[in-house]
Design an enzyme around this catalytic site. Structure first.
Site, PDB file in Angstrom:
ATOM      1  N   GLU A 146     -13.876 -37.446   9.352  1.00  0.00           N
ATOM      2  CA  GLU A 146     -14.147 -36.202   8.609  1.00  0.00           C
ATOM      3  C   GLU A 146     -14.030 -34.961   9.495  1.00  0.00           C
ATOM      4  O   GLU A 146     -15.019 -34.253   9.703  1.00  0.00           O
ATOM      5  CB  GLU A 146     -15.587 -36.227   8.087  1.00  0.00           C
ATOM      6  CG  GLU A 146     -15.879 -37.281   7.075  1.00  0.00           C
ATOM      7  CD  GLU A 146     -17.355 -37.379   6.753  1.00  0.00           C
ATOM      8  OE1 GLU A 146     -17.681 -37.867   5.670  1.00  0.00           O
ATOM      9  OE2 GLU A 146     -18.203 -36.961   7.591  1.00  0.00           O
ATOM     10  N   PRO A 147     -12.863 -34.681  10.031  1.00  0.00           N
ATOM     11  CA  PRO A 147     -12.751 -33.489  10.872  1.00  0.00           C
ATOM     12  C   PRO A 147     -12.757 -32.201  10.052  1.00  0.00           C
ATOM     13  O   PRO A 147     -12.174 -32.149   8.965  1.00  0.00           O
ATOM     14  CB  PRO A 147     -11.386 -33.678  11.554  1.00  0.00           C
ATOM     15  CG  PRO A 147     -10.605 -34.512  10.598  1.00  0.00           C
ATOM     16  CD  PRO A 147     -11.587 -35.412   9.899  1.00  0.00           C
ATOM     17  N   GLY A 148     -13.425 -31.191  10.564  1.00  0.00           N
ATOM     18  CA  GLY A 148     -13.416 -29.875   9.928  1.00  0.00           C
ATOM     19  C   GLY A 148     -12.827 -28.870  10.907  1.00  0.00           C
ATOM     20  O   GLY A 148     -11.673 -28.462  10.793  1.00  0.00           O
ATOM     21  N   ARG A 149     -13.638 -28.536  11.920  1.00  0.00           N
ATOM     22  CA  ARG A 149     -13.232 -27.541  12.914  1.00  0.00           C
ATOM     23  C   ARG A 149     -11.846 -27.830  13.506  1.00  0.00           C
ATOM     24  O   ARG A 149     -11.043 -26.927  13.676  1.00  0.00           O
ATOM     25  CB  ARG A 149     -14.274 -27.552  14.038  1.00  0.00           C
ATOM     26  CG  ARG A 149     -14.077 -26.467  15.059  1.00  0.00           C
ATOM     27  CD  ARG A 149     -15.004 -26.671  16.268  1.00  0.00           C
ATOM     28  NE  ARG A 149     -16.328 -27.083  15.935  1.00  0.00           N
ATOM     29  CZ  ARG A 149     -17.368 -26.257  15.749  1.00  0.00           C
ATOM     30  NH1 ARG A 149     -17.211 -24.967  15.899  1.00  0.00           N
ATOM     31  NH2 ARG A 149     -18.549 -26.742  15.438  1.00  0.00           N
ATOM     32  N   ARG A 209     -21.461 -16.657  14.620  1.00  0.00           N
ATOM     33  CA  ARG A 209     -21.547 -17.780  15.559  1.00  0.00           C
ATOM     34  C   ARG A 209     -22.085 -17.380  16.930  1.00  0.00           C
ATOM     35  O   ARG A 209     -22.614 -18.209  17.652  1.00  0.00           O
ATOM     36  CB  ARG A 209     -20.205 -18.514  15.671  1.00  0.00           C
ATOM     37  CG  ARG A 209     -19.815 -19.186  14.353  1.00  0.00           C
ATOM     38  CD  ARG A 209     -18.680 -20.191  14.471  1.00  0.00           C
ATOM     39  NE  ARG A 209     -19.074 -21.370  15.213  1.00  0.00           N
ATOM     40  CZ  ARG A 209     -18.760 -21.621  16.462  1.00  0.00           C
ATOM     41  NH1 ARG A 209     -18.010 -20.771  17.138  1.00  0.00           N
ATOM     42  NH2 ARG A 209     -19.182 -22.714  17.050  1.00  0.00           N
ATOM     43  N   GLY A 218     -16.428 -33.844  14.146  1.00  0.00           N
ATOM     44  CA  GLY A 218     -17.009 -33.366  15.406  1.00  0.00           C
ATOM     45  C   GLY A 218     -16.031 -33.179  16.542  1.00  0.00           C
ATOM     46  O   GLY A 218     -16.445 -32.833  17.655  1.00  0.00           O
ATOM     47  N   TYR A 226     -15.891 -22.088  10.297  1.00  0.00           N
ATOM     48  CA  TYR A 226     -17.287 -21.631  10.248  1.00  0.00           C
ATOM     49  C   TYR A 226     -17.439 -20.118  10.468  1.00  0.00           C
ATOM     50  O   TYR A 226     -18.382 -19.662  11.098  1.00  0.00           O
ATOM     51  CB  TYR A 226     -18.142 -22.415  11.262  1.00  0.00           C
ATOM     52  CG  TYR A 226     -18.082 -23.919  11.039  1.00  0.00           C
ATOM     53  CD1 TYR A 226     -18.669 -24.497   9.920  1.00  0.00           C
ATOM     54  CD2 TYR A 226     -17.423 -24.756  11.942  1.00  0.00           C
ATOM     55  CE1 TYR A 226     -18.604 -25.864   9.703  1.00  0.00           C
ATOM     56  CE2 TYR A 226     -17.356 -26.133  11.733  1.00  0.00           C
ATOM     57  CZ  TYR A 226     -17.945 -26.676  10.604  1.00  0.00           C
ATOM     58  OH  TYR A 226     -17.875 -28.027  10.392  1.00  0.00           O
ATOM     59  N   CYS A 244     -27.217  -3.208  12.517  1.00  0.00           N
ATOM     60  CA  CYS A 244     -28.400  -2.659  13.176  1.00  0.00           C
ATOM     61  C   CYS A 244     -29.196  -3.785  13.810  1.00  0.00           C
ATOM     62  O   CYS A 244     -30.286  -4.143  13.325  1.00  0.00           O
ATOM     63  CB  CYS A 244     -29.245  -1.925  12.165  1.00  0.00           C
ATOM     64  SG  CYS A 244     -28.363  -0.527  11.530  1.00  0.00           S
ATOM     65  N   GLU A 245     -28.644  -4.349  14.848  1.00  0.00           N
ATOM     66  CA  GLU A 245     -29.264  -5.504  15.462  1.00  0.00           C
ATOM     67  C   GLU A 245     -28.592  -5.707  16.813  1.00  0.00           C
ATOM     68  O   GLU A 245     -27.369  -5.826  16.880  1.00  0.00           O
ATOM     69  CB  GLU A 245     -29.003  -6.718  14.546  1.00  0.00           C
ATOM     70  CG  GLU A 245     -29.629  -7.949  15.010  1.00  0.00           C
ATOM     71  CD  GLU A 245     -30.284  -8.752  13.872  1.00  0.00           C
ATOM     72  OE1 GLU A 245     -30.580  -8.211  12.795  1.00  0.00           O
ATOM     73  OE2 GLU A 245     -30.505  -9.927  14.116  1.00  0.00           O
TER      74      GLU A 245
HETATM   75  N1  LLP Z   1     -19.102 -34.613   8.571  1.00  0.00           N
HETATM   76  C1  LLP Z   1     -20.376 -34.209   8.450  1.00  0.00           C
HETATM   77  C2  LLP Z   1     -21.315 -35.093   7.765  1.00  0.00           C
HETATM   78  C3  LLP Z   1     -20.800 -32.995   8.972  1.00  0.00           C
HETATM   79  O1  LLP Z   1     -22.062 -32.639   8.853  1.00  0.00           O
HETATM   80  C4  LLP Z   1     -19.873 -32.151   9.612  1.00  0.00           C
HETATM   81  C5  LLP Z   1     -20.268 -30.851  10.155  1.00  0.00           C
HETATM   82  C6  LLP Z   1     -18.538 -32.580   9.707  1.00  0.00           C
HETATM   83  C7  LLP Z   1     -18.186 -33.820   9.180  1.00  0.00           C
HETATM   84  C8  LLP Z   1     -17.467 -31.756  10.363  1.00  0.00           C
HETATM   85  O2  LLP Z   1     -17.734 -31.464  11.676  1.00  0.00           O
HETATM   86  P1  LLP Z   1     -16.593 -30.751  12.553  1.00  0.00           P
HETATM   87  O3  LLP Z   1     -15.417 -31.680  12.589  1.00  0.00           O
HETATM   88  O4  LLP Z   1     -16.242 -29.474  11.893  1.00  0.00           O
HETATM   89  O5  LLP Z   1     -17.224 -30.559  13.865  1.00  0.00           O
HETATM   90  N2  LLP Z   1     -21.708 -24.191  11.744  1.00  0.00           N
HETATM   91  C9  LLP Z   1     -21.504 -24.902  12.985  1.00  0.00           C
HETATM   92  C10 LLP Z   1     -20.967 -26.299  12.763  1.00  0.00           C
HETATM   93  C11 LLP Z   1     -21.822 -27.121  11.852  1.00  0.00           C
HETATM   94  C12 LLP Z   1     -21.239 -28.475  11.581  1.00  0.00           C
HETATM   95  C13 LLP Z   1     -21.932 -29.124  10.444  1.00  0.00           C
HETATM   96  N3  LLP Z   1     -21.452 -30.406  10.080  1.00  0.00           N
HETATM   97  C14 LLP Z   1     -20.612 -24.099  13.906  1.00  0.00           C
HETATM   98  O6  LLP Z   1     -20.222 -22.991  13.543  1.00  0.00           O
HETATM   99  O7  LLP Z   1     -20.323 -24.520  15.012  1.00  0.00           O
END
Ligand code: LLP
Length: 429
Positions: free
Chosen positions: A287-290, A327, A245, A388, A358-359
Site C-alpha cells: 500500500e504505497p502512498g508517498r 508538514r 511506508g 500529504y 500569524c504563527e
Molecule cells: N497503509 C496504511 C494503513 C497507512 O496508514 C499508510 C499511511 C499507508 C499505507 C501509506 O504510507 P506511505 O506509503 O505513504 O508512507 N501525514 C504523514 C504521513 C502519515 C502516514 C499515514 N499512514 C506525513 O505527512 O508524513
C-alpha cells in the site's frame, strides 16, 4: 527531490513545463503535479512487483494525494485504492473506481461509513479492532451480505521514523494486539461469522522508511502468527497485506528507495515460509502512498517580504505556508527549494522560508540555500510536496486552498480550482 532542468530563460522546468509561466497563468500558491511521474512510479511497481509475482496487488494509499484526477491516473495504471473514510470512498467511487478494488482502512470507522462501504460492495475491509468487527458483522447480517476482510495486527515493531508516523509499535492506536488470548478471541469470532470472510492479515509499520528492516521484522511476526493460527485455529490464510511506508528523497542525503528493496526480501521470506509450511502462496498486497506521489508534486509560491536580521538570519516570506503544507509544523519536515525564475543561479545564501500565518511555527523550509539574488515578486518552488500536502491542507487564517494543475510532458491543465473567499464562508449559516 528529483533532478531538475533549467530552460534558456533560466526558469525551472517541471513536467516539461516552464514553472514561471505556470505561476503566471494559474496564480500562486499553486500545487503542480506531474502526471507522467505518477505513471512512471505505478509502472515501476508493476514491473518490479505486480507483474513480477503472481497474485500480488498494489493499492495506492490515497490519503497521500486524493483528487479525482489522481485516483483515475493510478487506477488506470492498475493500482487498487486504499481509503480511510467514507469521504475517501465517496471520491473513489465518484472517480469511477471499481469498488472491488477499494480497501477500507481506519481505526474508528463509524456505523454510517460501514453501511455505506458494505452497500457499495467495497472489496476489502481492513478491520482494525473488535468493536469494528462486531459493527461490521451486524451491518452485513442486516444487509444480507458477506464481506471479505483482512485483520490489521499491531506487529509491535518500533519503526525508524518520526514518532508521529510510526504506526506499528505495541503502544499504537492501530490494529489488534497479538497477545494470544486477545487475538485468538477476535480471529475465532471472525472465522465463526457467516457474514465475514477472513482472508488474512495486514500490518503497516510506519511511513518514510529508508530501509526494509522494520518491514522484515514485522513480517517475521506476521508469519509466526500465520503458522500459529493455521495450527491452532485451522485458519487458511489467503491474503497478506504488508502496508506502505517506502521512503522517498526529500533532501540531499536521503535515499529514494526502490519498492523492490522492500518487496523482494519479503517475497523471498514468504515463499520460503510457504514451502516450509506446505501452504499455498497467499495473495500479497502492498500500500504505497508517498512513494508514488511525493516527488510528482511541487508547490509554487510568490515571494513577498524579505526580512534580513543582520548577522543572524534572512526570512523569505511566501504567499502560503502551513495551511498548504503543515508538514514542518507537524514533523519538522525538510524540503529543498529554488527560486524558479532564477533557477540557473548558484544557491549562495542561507535563508528561512516562511509562510504568511500569524504563527511563528509557520515555516515552509527552516533552512535552505537560495540564490542571493532572491527578491520580492520572484516565484519560489518547493520540491517534493506531492504527498500529504493537498490532503492535509487547511484554511487557517482563512487562506483559500491553492489550485492544482496537472502536467504531462509540457502540457498542463487545471485539475483543482483555487478556493475563493466565498468558498470559505459557504457552509456558514
Ligand atoms: N497503509 C496504511 C494503513 C497507512 O496508514 C499508510 C499511511 C499507508 C499505507 C501509506 O504510507 P506511505 O506509503 O505513504 O508512507 N501525514 C504523514 C504521513 C502519515 C502516514 C499515514 N499512514 C506525513 O505527512 O508524513
Amino acid at each position: 527531490m528529483r533532478e531538475y532542468r533549467v530552460n534558456e530563460q533560466g526558469h525551472l522546468v517541471f513536467g516539461g513545463c516552464d514553472t514561471v509561466e505556470l505561476a503566471r497563468e494559474y496564480g500562486t500558491p499553486l500545487y503542480a503535479v506531474d502526471e507522467g511521474y505518477i505513471v512512471e512510479r505505478c509502472r515501476e511497481i508493476r514491473n518490479t512487483f505486480t507483474d513480477k509475482y503472481l497474485n500480488t496487488r498494489a493499492a495506492f494509499a490515497s490519503k497521500a494525494l486524493q483528487t479525482l484526477d489522481v485516483i483515475r491516473i493510478v487506477t488506470r495504471e492498475g493500482m487498487y485504492l486504499d481509503t480511510v473514510s467514507g469521504g475517501e470512498i465517496y471520491a473513489a467511487l465518484k472517480a469511477g473506481t471499481d469498488p472491488s478494488k477499494i480497501l477500507f482502512h481506519g481505526n474508528n470507522k463509524t456505523e454510517g461509513e460501514i453501511l455505506y462501504a458494505v452497500r457499495n460492495n467495497i472489496g476489502r475491509f481492513v478491520v482494525d479492532n473488535e468493536y469494528e468487527l462486531d459493527m461490521l458483522e451486524k451491518a452485513c447480517s442486516e444487509l444480507g451480505r458477506v464481506q471479505k476482510i483482512q485483520l490489521r495486527i499491531t506487529p509491535g515493531v518500533d519503526s525508524h521514523t518520526h514518532s508521529k508516523i510510526n504506526t506499528g509499535r505495541l503502544d499504537s492506536k492501530f490494529g489488534i494486539s497479538l497477545e494470544p488470548e486477545n487475538r485468538d478471541r477476535i480471529i475465532r469470532k471472525a472465522m465463526k461469522s457467516e457474514h465475514l470472510d477472513l482472508m488474512g492479515f495486514h500490518f503497516h509499520v510506519g511511513s518514510q522508511l529508508q530501509s526494509n528492516e522494520d518491514h522484515l521484522m514485522a513480517l517475521e511476526i506476521l508469519l509466526d502468527l500465520v503458522r500459529e493460527v493455521r495450527g491452532n485455529l485451522g485458519l487458511e490464510v489467503k491474503e497478506l497485506n504488508l502496508g506502505g511506508g517506502f521512503g522517498v528523497r526529500y533532501v540531499d542525503g536521503e535515499e529514494d528507495t526502490r519498492v523492490s528493496d522492500f518487496t523482494e526480501p519479503m517475497m523471498d521470506a514468504i515463499r520460503a515460509f510457504c514451502v516450509e509450511e506446505k501452504m499455498a502462496m497467499p495473495v500479497i498486497y502492498i500500500e504505497p502512498g508517498r512513494w508514488v506521489v511525493a516527488n510528482a508534486g511541487i508547490t509554487l509560491y510568490t515571494v513577498g517580504s524579505i526580512k534580513e536580521i543582520p548577522g543572524m538570519k534572512t526570512y523569505v516570506a511566501v504567499d502560503g505556508g502551513m495551511p498548504d503544507n503543515p508538514r514542518y509544523i507537524l514533523y519538522e519536515a525538510e524540503y529543498e527549494a529554488v527560486v524558479a525564475n532564477k533557477a540557473g543561479l548558484p544557491a549562495d545564501k542561507t535563508v528561512s522560508i516562511v509562510g504568511k500565518c500569524c504563527e511563528s511555527g509557520d515555516i515552509v523550509v527552516e533552512q535552505t540555500n537560495l540564490t542571493g539574488k532572491v527578491e520580492s515578486g520572484d516565484v519560489l518552488c518547493v520540491f517534493t510536496t506531492g504527498a500529504y500536502n493537498y490532503t492535509m491542507a487547511s484554511n487557517y487564517n482563512r487562506l483559500p486552498r491553492p489550485a492544482m494543475v496537472l502536467l504531462r510532458e509540457g502540457e498542463h491543465r487545471l485539475s483543482v480550482r483555487r478556493e475563493t473567499w466565498e468558498d470559505l464562508v459557504a457552509r456558514e449559516l
